[in-house]
Design a protein around this motif. Structure first.
Motif, PDB file in Angstrom:
ATOM      1  N   SER A  14      -3.029   4.791  -2.098  1.00  0.00           N
ATOM      2  CA  SER A  14      -2.801   3.457  -1.523  1.00  0.00           C
ATOM      3  C   SER A  14      -4.110   2.717  -1.301  1.00  0.00           C
ATOM      4  CB  SER A  14      -2.051   3.577  -0.194  1.00  0.00           C
ATOM      5  OG  SER A  14      -0.783   4.147  -0.364  1.00  0.00           O
ATOM      6  N   ILE A  15      -5.104   3.398  -0.705  1.00  0.00           N
ATOM      7  CA  ILE A  15      -6.363   2.726  -0.381  1.00  0.00           C
ATOM      8  C   ILE A  15      -7.080   2.254  -1.639  1.00  0.00           C
ATOM      9  CG2 ILE A  15      -7.622   4.936  -0.280  1.00  0.00           C
ATOM     10  CD1 ILE A  15      -8.413   1.822   1.810  1.00  0.00           C
ATOM     11  N   ILE A  16      -7.006   3.048  -2.697  1.00  0.00           N
ATOM     12  CA  ILE A  16      -7.742   2.706  -3.911  1.00  0.00           C
ATOM     13  C   ILE A  16      -6.998   1.657  -4.728  1.00  0.00           C
ATOM     14  CG2 ILE A  16      -8.724   3.652  -6.038  1.00  0.00           C
ATOM     15  CD1 ILE A  16      -9.108   6.281  -4.468  1.00  0.00           C
ATOM     16  N   LEU A  17      -5.669   1.813  -4.835  1.00  0.00           N
ATOM     17  CA  LEU A  17      -4.879   0.797  -5.537  1.00  0.00           C
ATOM     18  C   LEU A  17      -4.973  -0.538  -4.818  1.00  0.00           C
ATOM     19  CD1 LEU A  17      -1.699   2.907  -6.402  1.00  0.00           C
ATOM     20  CD2 LEU A  17      -3.412   2.079  -8.010  1.00  0.00           C
ATOM     21  N   SER A  18      -4.997  -0.486  -3.501  1.00  0.00           N
ATOM     22  CA  SER A  18      -5.112  -1.715  -2.722  1.00  0.00           C
ATOM     23  C   SER A  18      -6.434  -2.412  -2.988  1.00  0.00           C
ATOM     24  CB  SER A  18      -4.997  -1.381  -1.229  1.00  0.00           C
ATOM     25  OG  SER A  18      -5.272  -2.518  -0.440  1.00  0.00           O
ATOM     26  N   ALA A  19      -7.524  -1.630  -3.018  1.00  0.00           N
ATOM     27  CA  ALA A  19      -8.846  -2.216  -3.225  1.00  0.00           C
ATOM     28  C   ALA A  19      -9.015  -2.788  -4.621  1.00  0.00           C
ATOM     29  CB  ALA A  19      -9.915  -1.158  -2.957  1.00  0.00           C
ATOM     30  N   LEU A  20      -8.511  -2.076  -5.628  1.00  0.00           N
ATOM     31  CA  LEU A  20      -8.736  -2.483  -7.010  1.00  0.00           C
ATOM     32  C   LEU A  20      -7.738  -3.515  -7.511  1.00  0.00           C
ATOM     33  CD1 LEU A  20      -9.741   0.920  -8.612  1.00  0.00           C
ATOM     34  CD2 LEU A  20     -11.207  -1.044  -8.235  1.00  0.00           C
ATOM     35  N   LEU A  65       1.729  -1.891   2.893  1.00  0.00           N
ATOM     36  CA  LEU A  65       2.938  -1.927   2.081  1.00  0.00           C
ATOM     37  C   LEU A  65       2.957  -0.777   1.082  1.00  0.00           C
ATOM     38  CD1 LEU A  65       5.546  -3.375   1.260  1.00  0.00           C
ATOM     39  CD2 LEU A  65       4.192  -4.775  -0.320  1.00  0.00           C
ATOM     40  N   LEU A  66       1.807  -0.483   0.479  1.00  0.00           N
ATOM     41  CA  LEU A  66       1.730   0.645  -0.463  1.00  0.00           C
ATOM     42  C   LEU A  66       2.022   1.977   0.233  1.00  0.00           C
ATOM     43  CD1 LEU A  66      -1.388  -0.304  -2.607  1.00  0.00           C
ATOM     44  CD2 LEU A  66       0.879   0.176  -3.486  1.00  0.00           C
ATOM     45  N   ASN A  67       1.461   2.172   1.413  1.00  0.00           N
ATOM     46  CA  ASN A  67       1.742   3.391   2.176  1.00  0.00           C
ATOM     47  C   ASN A  67       3.234   3.548   2.428  1.00  0.00           C
ATOM     48  OD1 ASN A  67      -0.929   4.324   2.517  1.00  0.00           O
ATOM     49  ND2 ASN A  67      -1.260   2.975   4.258  1.00  0.00           N
ATOM     50  N   VAL A  68       3.859   2.472   2.831  1.00  0.00           N
ATOM     51  CA  VAL A  68       5.290   2.499   3.153  1.00  0.00           C
ATOM     52  C   VAL A  68       6.127   2.755   1.902  1.00  0.00           C
ATOM     53  CG1 VAL A  68       7.235   1.133   4.004  1.00  0.00           C
ATOM     54  CG2 VAL A  68       5.039   1.027   5.188  1.00  0.00           C
ATOM     55  N   VAL A  69       5.791   2.084   0.786  1.00  0.00           N
ATOM     56  CA  VAL A  69       6.567   2.237  -0.448  1.00  0.00           C
ATOM     57  C   VAL A  69       6.497   3.671  -0.961  1.00  0.00           C
ATOM     58  CG1 VAL A  69       6.653   1.612  -2.891  1.00  0.00           C
ATOM     59  CG2 VAL A  69       6.425  -0.178  -1.161  1.00  0.00           C
ATOM     60  N   ILE A  70       5.284   4.223  -1.055  1.00  0.00           N
ATOM     61  CA  ILE A  70       5.136   5.596  -1.537  1.00  0.00           C
ATOM     62  C   ILE A  70       5.880   6.556  -0.625  1.00  0.00           C
ATOM     63  CG2 ILE A  70       3.498   7.478  -1.960  1.00  0.00           C
ATOM     64  CD1 ILE A  70       1.447   5.370  -2.781  1.00  0.00           C
ATOM     65  N   GLY A  71       5.703   6.382   0.685  1.00  0.00           N
ATOM     66  CA  GLY A  71       6.364   7.268   1.635  1.00  0.00           C
ATOM     67  C   GLY A  71       7.877   7.201   1.553  1.00  0.00           C
ATOM     68  N   LEU A  72       8.430   5.996   1.456  1.00  0.00           N
ATOM     69  CA  LEU A  72       9.888   5.836   1.410  1.00  0.00           C
ATOM     70  C   LEU A  72      10.474   6.388   0.111  1.00  0.00           C
ATOM     71  CD1 LEU A  72      10.440   2.315   3.032  1.00  0.00           C
ATOM     72  CD2 LEU A  72      10.822   4.574   4.047  1.00  0.00           C
ATOM     73  N   LEU A  73       9.759   6.195  -1.011  1.00  0.00           N
ATOM     74  CA  LEU A  73      10.240   6.753  -2.276  1.00  0.00           C
ATOM     75  C   LEU A  73      10.389   8.274  -2.181  1.00  0.00           C
ATOM     76  CD1 LEU A  73       8.172   4.734  -4.929  1.00  0.00           C
ATOM     77  CD2 LEU A  73      10.629   4.613  -4.552  1.00  0.00           C
ATOM     78  N   VAL A  74       9.414   8.911  -1.548  1.00  0.00           N
ATOM     79  CA  VAL A  74       9.467  10.361  -1.386  1.00  0.00           C
ATOM     80  C   VAL A  74      10.592  10.762  -0.436  1.00  0.00           C
ATOM     81  CG1 VAL A  74       8.203  12.378  -0.545  1.00  0.00           C
ATOM     82  CG2 VAL A  74       7.011  10.633  -1.868  1.00  0.00           C
ATOM     83  N   ALA A 108       3.863  10.809   8.510  1.00  0.00           N
ATOM     84  CA  ALA A 108       2.874  10.768   7.420  1.00  0.00           C
ATOM     85  C   ALA A 108       2.534   9.331   7.037  1.00  0.00           C
ATOM     86  CB  ALA A 108       3.404  11.529   6.202  1.00  0.00           C
ATOM     87  N   ILE A 109       3.559   8.477   6.973  1.00  0.00           N
ATOM     88  CA  ILE A 109       3.320   7.061   6.674  1.00  0.00           C
ATOM     89  C   ILE A 109       2.456   6.438   7.761  1.00  0.00           C
ATOM     90  CG2 ILE A 109       4.408   4.789   6.467  1.00  0.00           C
ATOM     91  CD1 ILE A 109       6.821   6.199   5.185  1.00  0.00           C
ATOM     92  N   GLY A 110       2.782   6.762   9.016  1.00  0.00           N
ATOM     93  CA  GLY A 110       2.004   6.229  10.134  1.00  0.00           C
ATOM     94  C   GLY A 110       0.555   6.670  10.080  1.00  0.00           C
ATOM     95  N   PHE A 111       0.325   7.964   9.790  1.00  0.00           N
ATOM     96  CA  PHE A 111      -1.046   8.462   9.691  1.00  0.00           C
ATOM     97  C   PHE A 111      -1.773   7.805   8.519  1.00  0.00           C
ATOM     98  CE2 PHE A 111      -4.137  11.583   8.025  1.00  0.00           C
ATOM     99  CZ  PHE A 111      -4.992  11.635   9.123  1.00  0.00           C
ATOM    100  N   ALA A 112      -1.056   7.623   7.410  1.00  0.00           N
ATOM    101  CA  ALA A 112      -1.663   6.971   6.241  1.00  0.00           C
ATOM    102  C   ALA A 112      -2.113   5.553   6.583  1.00  0.00           C
ATOM    103  CB  ALA A 112      -0.671   6.953   5.083  1.00  0.00           C
ATOM    104  N   CYS A 113      -1.336   4.888   7.426  1.00  0.00           N
ATOM    105  CA  CYS A 113      -1.637   3.490   7.763  1.00  0.00           C
ATOM    106  C   CYS A 113      -2.855   3.362   8.680  1.00  0.00           C
ATOM    107  CB  CYS A 113      -0.429   2.824   8.418  1.00  0.00           C
ATOM    108  SG  CYS A 113       0.951   2.538   7.280  1.00  0.00           S
ATOM    109  N   ILE A 114      -3.218   4.439   9.401  1.00  0.00           N
ATOM    110  CA  ILE A 114      -4.354   4.339  10.314  1.00  0.00           C
ATOM    111  C   ILE A 114      -5.555   5.158   9.834  1.00  0.00           C
ATOM    112  CG2 ILE A 114      -2.867   3.939  12.312  1.00  0.00           C
ATOM    113  CD1 ILE A 114      -3.348   6.855  13.137  1.00  0.00           C
TER     114      ILE A 114
END
Length: 561
Positions: A139-145, A152-161, A466-472
């Motif tokens: 998420s962090i790298i896709l977001s930056a590039l 939103l990326l954190n949430v999408v990846i987490g929810l898909l799983v 996990a989503i929450g930790f990813a977001c912070i």
């Protein structure tokens, strides 16, 4: 991104999620939900074990690690094949004989409930953090590039799983990981051969390796004994062995993969398959990063690969200083192209490995490295909290800027698939451990179906955590190192508990519990002091737990006589 890339990316991910949810819905009981009813064949076990470890961090960070530091990181995995043999012929027969759902159930039967709970809690802490990182990393790298919203990326990846893991449990994880590994391996092979194709026509594979070797990128083995050197043959064969023994032998995210095997033999064959293939796979991924380095000897590189940091500095008072460094880098890039071109012509056509040119290539790359360090200092002046290490952005920068339409979507699908694969195993194991070792252990009066629902609930719960930790989270020096550091802090103590349980019948529950608590606190302190490479923490933690437990048991025996 072009429309074709979006189509490839979205269709790949949707197929995996929908297929996994549809094929695995409706588990009848806890054994079916957590152990796939012990129906998993050996090859699926092997693929699932590999996919669990091969997170998005592997495919983002490892090529960048090789780009900057060369092939030496492969030594980290040298202890893995030996660990697979030990686990296959020691751990697996015991787990299957006792018919456990989690590794930690064994500890209560061998020691007591306190030791079981301690090991389970240590696992939940480190795996909860690790699962958040497997979501956060891409998420962090896709977001930056790509400029996508990080949260939103954190949430999408987490929810898909969460969708298919909650629905189908272990069977869903195993089934989807086969599809994900196919996407991952296909994408990496295509990228590898595309890089070779992008190199100058006169530059064959052998000559490319010579250029990499001239810059120290092909130094695979380091036999030095310095404990502060992070990756050496000895740290890999000892510290790496203990880390892999801990991870694959006591971490429920991996243990759960082979506990679902049809038989002891099927589970053993799956682990041995991983032992045969894992080191070559990591070697191949590192080699891909080395080829990216060679590619950029003939093509211009940015002064800094993290676009977020570049944006910050271009909007600051240091903009002109940064641009001056960029101009110097342009000159060096042009010089590198010329010198490397002459070098490969002499090497290929005259069979002359010109030492003067090799030295000149090294000097130019050293100058480039110094410019990058100067750029990092400027970035730190703009924002002292910025992570200036840009290793994790190198490979994705290459695929975004140089891959043809459609293949960018495929490589992004590789990254998402790897993130989903390891995250699904993490959530599944966290839920299984919470249900079996904490909830059911203290509330054993409910129906079997109730515990299926409980496991589904805890899967959702840990997914949200996990989503929450990813977001912070905040970016570390190198994501693949951060994941291994977190594991090294906790794994040694847990491994020590299991090794005592398996091999030292003299030690009882009270002694091992006290020893494990003291060992874990000691490892925290050693890590804080930063006096040894993190790989040695596994060895120290395991050895300390064993020695302390023997000593404490001896003292307790004397007190009782």
């Amino acid at each position: 991104m072009e429309y074709l890339d979006w189509i490839v990316l979205s269709s790949t991910l949707l197929f995996i999620v929908i297929y996994g949810a549809y094929k695995t819905k409706g588990s009848a009981n806890v054994k079916d939900y957590i152990l796939d009813n012990n129906e998993t064949p050996w090859h699926t076990v092997g693929i699932s074990v590999m996919a669990t470890q091969a997170s998005a961090i592997t495919f983002l960070s490892t090529p960048g690690q090789a780009y900057h530091d060369g092939m030496g990181f492969v030594q980290f995995y040298f202890g893995l094949p030996l660990a697979m043999v030990v686990i296959a012929y020691t751990f697996i027969p015991i787990y299957h004989k006792l018919k456990v759902y989690t590794a930690y159930e064994y500890l209560e039967q061998r020691f007591d409930v306190k030791t079981r709970s301690l090991a389970a809690i240590l696992f939940l802490i480190q795996r909860g953090l690790g699962t958040g990182l497997t979501i956060y990393a891409p998420s962090i790298i896709l977001s930056a590039l790509l400029g996508w919203n990080l949260t939103l990326l954190n949430v999408v990846i987490g929810l898909l799983v969460i969708v298919y893991t909650v629905t189908g449990g272990t069977k869903a994880v195993n089934m989807t990981q086969k599809q994900q590994m196919f996407v991952i391996i296909s994408g990496m092979f295509i990228t590898f051969f595309l890089i070779l194709n992008y190199l100058p026509p006169e530059l064959d594979f052998t000559t490319a390796l010579h250029i990499a070797g001239a810059n120290g990128k092909m130094n695979i083995l380091d036999f030095s004994y310095n404990p502060e050197t992070r990756y050496t043959f000895w740290s890999g064969i000892t510290g790496g062995f203990f880390l892999m023994l801990s991870y694959f032998g006591t971490d429920q995210s991996q243990v759960g993969r082979y506990l679902s095997g049809k038989s002891i033999k099927e589970s053993q064959m799956g682990l041995i398959m991983n032992g045969f293939l894992k080191v070559p796979m990591q070697f191949f991924i590192l080699l891909t990063g080395v080829l990216v380095f060679v590619f950029f000897q003939f093509n211009s590189t940015p002064l800094h690969f993290n676009p977020t940091n570049v944006t910050k500095i271009n909007n600051s008072e240091y903009k002109e200083s940064y641009q001056a460094l960029e101009k110097k880098l342009e000159v060096i890039n042009e010089e590198k192209k010329v010198v490397n071109q002459i070098y490969i012509e002499q090497f290929k056509y005259n069979e002359f490995d010109n030492p003067t040119l090799k030295k000149q290539i090294v000097v130019l790359n050293q100058k480039e490295k110094e410019l990058r360090e100067d750029a990092k200092e400027l970035i730190s002046k703009v924002d002292s909290s910025s992570e200036t290490n840009d290793k994790d952005y190198v490979f994705l920068y290459f695929i975004i800027n140089y891959l043809p339409k459609g293949l960018l979507g495929l490589l992004l699908a590789v990254i998402f698939s790897a993130a989903m694969s390891s995250s699904a195993s993490g959530l599944n194991s966290l839920a299984a451990t919470t249900t079996i070792d904490i909830y059911k252990r203290n509330n054993d009066t409910k129906s079997d179906k109730h515990y299926v629902y409980a496991t589904q609930f805890f899967t959702l719960f840990w997914g949200l955590v996990a989503i929450g930790f990813a977001c912070i989270s905040s970016l570390f020096e190198n994501l693949i190192q951060l994941v291994n550091i977190i594991g090294s802090i906790f794994y040694g103590t847990v491994l020590g508990i299991f090794l005592v349980g398996f091999y030292i019948k003299y030690v009882k529950g009270k002694a091992i519990f006290i020893a494990a608590c003291v060992s874990q606190l000691t490892i925290f302190f050693i890590f804080y002091l930063d006096i040894v490479s993190f790989l040695w923490l596994n060895f120290i933690g395991a050895l300390l737990t064993i020695i302390l437990s023997l000593s404490i048991q001896k003292i307790l025996n004397k007190q009782n006589t």
